[in-house]
Design a protein around this motif. Structure first.
Motif, PDB file in Angstrom:
ATOM      1  N   ILE A 176       0.843  -1.201   0.000  1.00  0.00           N
ATOM      2  CA  ILE A 176       0.000   0.000   0.000  1.00  0.00           C
ATOM      3  C   ILE A 176       0.880   1.253   0.000  1.00  0.00           C
ATOM      4  N   LEU A 177       0.622   2.125  -0.956  1.00  0.00           N
ATOM      5  CA  LEU A 177       1.311   3.419  -1.003  1.00  0.00           C
ATOM      6  C   LEU A 177       0.381   4.482  -0.426  1.00  0.00           C
ATOM      7  N   PRO A 178       0.703   5.075   0.750  1.00  0.00           N
ATOM      8  CA  PRO A 178      -0.143   6.138   1.311  1.00  0.00           C
ATOM      9  C   PRO A 178      -0.046   7.403   0.458  1.00  0.00           C
ATOM     10  N   LEU A 179      -1.189   8.035   0.220  1.00  0.00           N
ATOM     11  CA  LEU A 179      -1.230   9.259  -0.589  1.00  0.00           C
ATOM     12  C   LEU A 179      -1.649  10.481   0.216  1.00  0.00           C
ATOM     13  N   ASN A 180      -2.260  10.268   1.361  1.00  0.00           N
ATOM     14  CA  ASN A 180      -2.829  11.372   2.141  1.00  0.00           C
ATOM     15  C   ASN A 180      -1.810  12.463   2.436  1.00  0.00           C
ATOM     16  N   GLY A 181      -2.203  13.698   2.113  1.00  0.00           N
ATOM     17  CA  GLY A 181      -1.390  14.851   2.486  1.00  0.00           C
ATOM     18  C   GLY A 181      -0.075  14.979   1.740  1.00  0.00           C
ATOM     19  N   LYS A 182       0.112  14.237   0.655  1.00  0.00           N
ATOM     20  CA  LYS A 182       1.375  14.287  -0.078  1.00  0.00           C
ATOM     21  C   LYS A 182       1.180  14.946  -1.438  1.00  0.00           C
ATOM     22  N   SER A 183       2.167  15.714  -1.828  1.00  0.00           N
ATOM     23  CA  SER A 183       2.162  16.309  -3.159  1.00  0.00           C
ATOM     24  C   SER A 183       2.761  15.313  -4.148  1.00  0.00           C
ATOM     25  N   THR A 184       2.607  15.604  -5.435  1.00  0.00           N
ATOM     26  CA  THR A 184       3.183  14.737  -6.457  1.00  0.00           C
ATOM     27  C   THR A 184       4.698  14.654  -6.297  1.00  0.00           C
ATOM     28  N   ASP A 185       5.342  15.782  -6.057  1.00  0.00           N
ATOM     29  CA  ASP A 185       6.803  15.785  -5.910  1.00  0.00           C
ATOM     30  C   ASP A 185       7.243  14.956  -4.704  1.00  0.00           C
ATOM     31  N   GLU A 186       6.498  15.047  -3.611  1.00  0.00           N
ATOM     32  CA  GLU A 186       6.838  14.259  -2.415  1.00  0.00           C
ATOM     33  C   GLU A 186       6.699  12.767  -2.685  1.00  0.00           C
ATOM     34  N   LEU A 187       5.667  12.404  -3.437  1.00  0.00           N
ATOM     35  CA  LEU A 187       5.489  10.986  -3.755  1.00  0.00           C
ATOM     36  C   LEU A 187       6.608  10.476  -4.649  1.00  0.00           C
ATOM     37  N   VAL A 188       6.950  11.240  -5.661  1.00  0.00           N
ATOM     38  CA  VAL A 188       8.027  10.821  -6.564  1.00  0.00           C
ATOM     39  C   VAL A 188       9.332  10.646  -5.796  1.00  0.00           C
ATOM     40  N   MET A 189       9.576  11.503  -4.821  1.00  0.00           N
ATOM     41  CA  MET A 189      10.800  11.386  -4.025  1.00  0.00           C
ATOM     42  C   MET A 189      10.772  10.148  -3.129  1.00  0.00           C
ATOM     43  N   SER A 190       9.567   9.606  -2.863  1.00  0.00           N
ATOM     44  CA  SER A 190       9.486   8.383  -2.061  1.00  0.00           C
ATOM     45  C   SER A 190       9.762   7.130  -2.894  1.00  0.00           C
ATOM     46  N   PHE A 191       9.760   7.263  -4.244  1.00  0.00           N
ATOM     47  CA  PHE A 191      10.144   6.136  -5.086  1.00  0.00           C
ATOM     48  C   PHE A 191      11.633   5.888  -4.897  1.00  0.00           C
ATOM     49  N   ASN A 192      12.060   4.637  -4.998  1.00  0.00           N
ATOM     50  CA  ASN A 192      13.496   4.414  -4.859  1.00  0.00           C
ATOM     51  C   ASN A 192      14.229   4.849  -6.129  1.00  0.00           C
ATOM     52  N   THR A 193      15.545   4.857  -6.058  1.00  0.00           N
ATOM     53  CA  THR A 193      16.359   5.387  -7.164  1.00  0.00           C
ATOM     54  C   THR A 193      16.116   4.619  -8.449  1.00  0.00           C
ATOM     55  N   GLY A 194      16.031   3.289  -8.360  1.00  0.00           N
ATOM     56  CA  GLY A 194      15.819   2.489  -9.564  1.00  0.00           C
ATOM     57  C   GLY A 194      14.494   2.774 -10.229  1.00  0.00           C
ATOM     58  N   THR A 195      13.444   2.962  -9.436  1.00  0.00           N
ATOM     59  CA  THR A 195      12.121   3.254  -9.990  1.00  0.00           C
ATOM     60  C   THR A 195      12.120   4.602 -10.700  1.00  0.00           C
ATOM     61  N   ARG A 196      12.692   5.614 -10.077  1.00  0.00           N
ATOM     62  CA  ARG A 196      12.741   6.933 -10.731  1.00  0.00           C
ATOM     63  C   ARG A 196      13.561   6.859 -12.013  1.00  0.00           C
ATOM     64  N   ARG A 197      14.662   6.101 -11.978  1.00  0.00           N
ATOM     65  CA  ARG A 197      15.497   5.972 -13.174  1.00  0.00           C
ATOM     66  C   ARG A 197      14.737   5.292 -14.309  1.00  0.00           C
ATOM     67  N   ASN A 198      13.968   4.242 -13.994  1.00  0.00           N
ATOM     68  CA  ASN A 198      13.213   3.539 -15.029  1.00  0.00           C
ATOM     69  C   ASN A 198      12.104   4.406 -15.608  1.00  0.00           C
ATOM     70  N   ILE A 199      11.491   5.252 -14.781  1.00  0.00           N
ATOM     71  CA  ILE A 199      10.480   6.170 -15.296  1.00  0.00           C
ATOM     72  C   ILE A 199      11.115   7.147 -16.274  1.00  0.00           C
ATOM     73  N   ARG A 200      12.282   7.687 -15.914  1.00  0.00           N
ATOM     74  CA  ARG A 200      12.972   8.616 -16.825  1.00  0.00           C
ATOM     75  C   ARG A 200      13.343   7.922 -18.134  1.00  0.00           C
ATOM     76  N   LYS A 201      13.816   6.684 -18.045  1.00  0.00           N
ATOM     77  CA  LYS A 201      14.185   5.949 -19.267  1.00  0.00           C
ATOM     78  C   LYS A 201      12.964   5.725 -20.148  1.00  0.00           C
ATOM     79  N   GLY A 202      11.829   5.381 -19.524  1.00  0.00           N
ATOM     80  CA  GLY A 202      10.615   5.165 -20.302  1.00  0.00           C
ATOM     81  C   GLY A 202      10.168   6.423 -21.020  1.00  0.00           C
ATOM     82  N   VAL A 203      10.262   7.560 -20.328  1.00  0.00           N
ATOM     83  CA  VAL A 203       9.879   8.829 -20.950  1.00  0.00           C
ATOM     84  C   VAL A 203      10.768   9.118 -22.159  1.00  0.00           C
ATOM     85  N   LYS A 204      12.057   8.829 -22.045  1.00  0.00           N
ATOM     86  CA  LYS A 204      13.006   9.106 -23.135  1.00  0.00           C
ATOM     87  C   LYS A 204      12.741   8.240 -24.370  1.00  0.00           C
ATOM     88  N   THR A 205      12.133   7.060 -24.188  1.00  0.00           N
ATOM     89  CA  THR A 205      11.859   6.196 -25.341  1.00  0.00           C
ATOM     90  C   THR A 205      10.689   6.698 -26.174  1.00  0.00           C
TER      91      THR A 205
END
Length: 344
Positions: free
Chosen positions: A118-147
């Motif tokens: 479960i990922l809690p969303l209450n009281g969090k902004s989009t930027d705060e949630l993205v920062m809670s993703f681990n490094t690998g997840t953020r990296r894979n999202i960036r790679k997907g966007v670049k494709t």
């Protein structure tokens, strides 16, 4: 969703029998439970289960006794080899029903409940949630966007069929057998879309769907139900992009949690790939109530469970299930659902 008839009834064509037990107090419907009975291959018996229920607006312990007697009648009518209650949302309801079944001197036991990511969303902004993703997840999202992958909501019937093909492709690779037949799932998808109770998000490359996820929106929680990608699409990191978009959409809808579903190995210090994927988004392990298991025909039930524990047995059960689905679809004049190779 799993306590709604529109979720259960489409599987009736494949022999799955839904039944609702309602609890009334002073002329008011205060709660109840949806059970579905799944026929066991090669036997004259069924597996009866309640998922994410019973659900009650209010509860009194005195109601557990008549509810337990209703379960006995239901299990007998459906020739159940086993009756299970999984992930009951209220601990008081779970406790009282278990006690009532034990007082009837039935062969009842409990097993450790499933653990949800479960990922809690209450009281969090989009930027705060993205920062809670681990490094690998953020990296894979960036790679997907670049494709150049495009993510958008899927609504047309043809696109939904292609999304379904992506799910079956993943199921084939991972040897899962729990993706519904198309004829049993399409009405659920369409109902959720029409009633704004869920959405299908697709990853598109050159105008074709390479991956998709189905999420439901009930109460204040978004739940991930199905997902997958076609063969060779992992280079686009499509599932990372899909969940990123579904989480952002959940924030826009005011949801308080994003449920990634069950963890396969919640107690393992080094999680498997699927669990690692879910936890990489910052999801937290939350354990559900223990599963109540009433073994009415223990030898039959345990025999099927033993089959499921080995590869040959699982393959046999899958072949029998596929045979039943093909036979029922031919009887009803339905076209064969798209295979994993037809996803383009």
């Amino acid at each position: 969703m799993r306590q709604c008839l529109w979720w259960a009834q489409p599987l009736s064509r494949y022999g799955v029998k839904p039944q609702v037990l309602g609890c009334w107090s002073g002329g008011e419907l205060v709660g109840g439970a949806l059970f579905r009975s799944i026929p066991m291959p090669l036997t004259n018996a069924a597996i009866t289960e309640c998922l994410n229920g019973p659900i009650f607006l209010r509860w009194q312990s005195a109601w557990a006794e008549p509810f337990a007697h209703s379960l006995v009648r239901l299990a007998g009518a459906h020739k159940s080899s086993v009756l299970t209650i999984r992930a009951c949302p209220r601990m008081d309801v779970h406790r009282d029903i278990l006690a009532a079944l034990l007082r009837l001197r039935l062969r009842v036991r409990t097993a450790e409940g499933t653990t949800r990511a479960i990922l809690p969303l209450n009281g969090k902004s989009t930027d705060e949630l993205v920062m809670s993703f681990n490094t690998g997840t953020r990296r894979n999202i960036r790679k997907g966007v670049k494709t150049g992958v495009q993510v958008r909501t899927v609504v047309t019937r043809d696109e939904l069929r292609n999304a379904y093909a992506a799910w079956t492709a993943s199921a084939d690779r991972k040897h899962f057998s729990d993706v519904r037949p198309w004829a049993g799932l399409e009405p659920v998808l369409q109902h959720c879309i029409d009633q704004k109770l869920g959405a299908v998000h697709g990853s598109f490359v050159d105008g074709r769907i390479v991956a998709a996820i189905f999420v439901s929106h009930f109460g204040d929680t978004t739940e991930y139900v199905y997902g997958g990608y076609v063969d060779g699409a992992d280079q686009y990191r499509p599932n990372h992009l899909l969940h990123d978009e579904a989480i952002r959409e959940s924030l826009r809808l005011g949801m308080s949690a994003y449920d990634f579903g069950n963890l396969l190995e919640p107690s393992e210090p080094n999680p498997c790939g699927i669990d690692r994927f879910k936890l990489g988004f910052g999801a937290k392990p939350i354990q559900c109530a223990d599963t109540i298991i009433w073994e009415r025909k223990p030898l039959l039930y345990r025999g099927v469970q033993q089959l499921r524990r080995n590869r040959v047995g699982r393959r046999l059960l899958t072949l029998v299930k596929e045979y039943i689905v093909r036979r029922r679809d031919r009887r009803d004049g339905l076209a064969r659902e798209p295979s994993s190779s037809s996803s383009t």
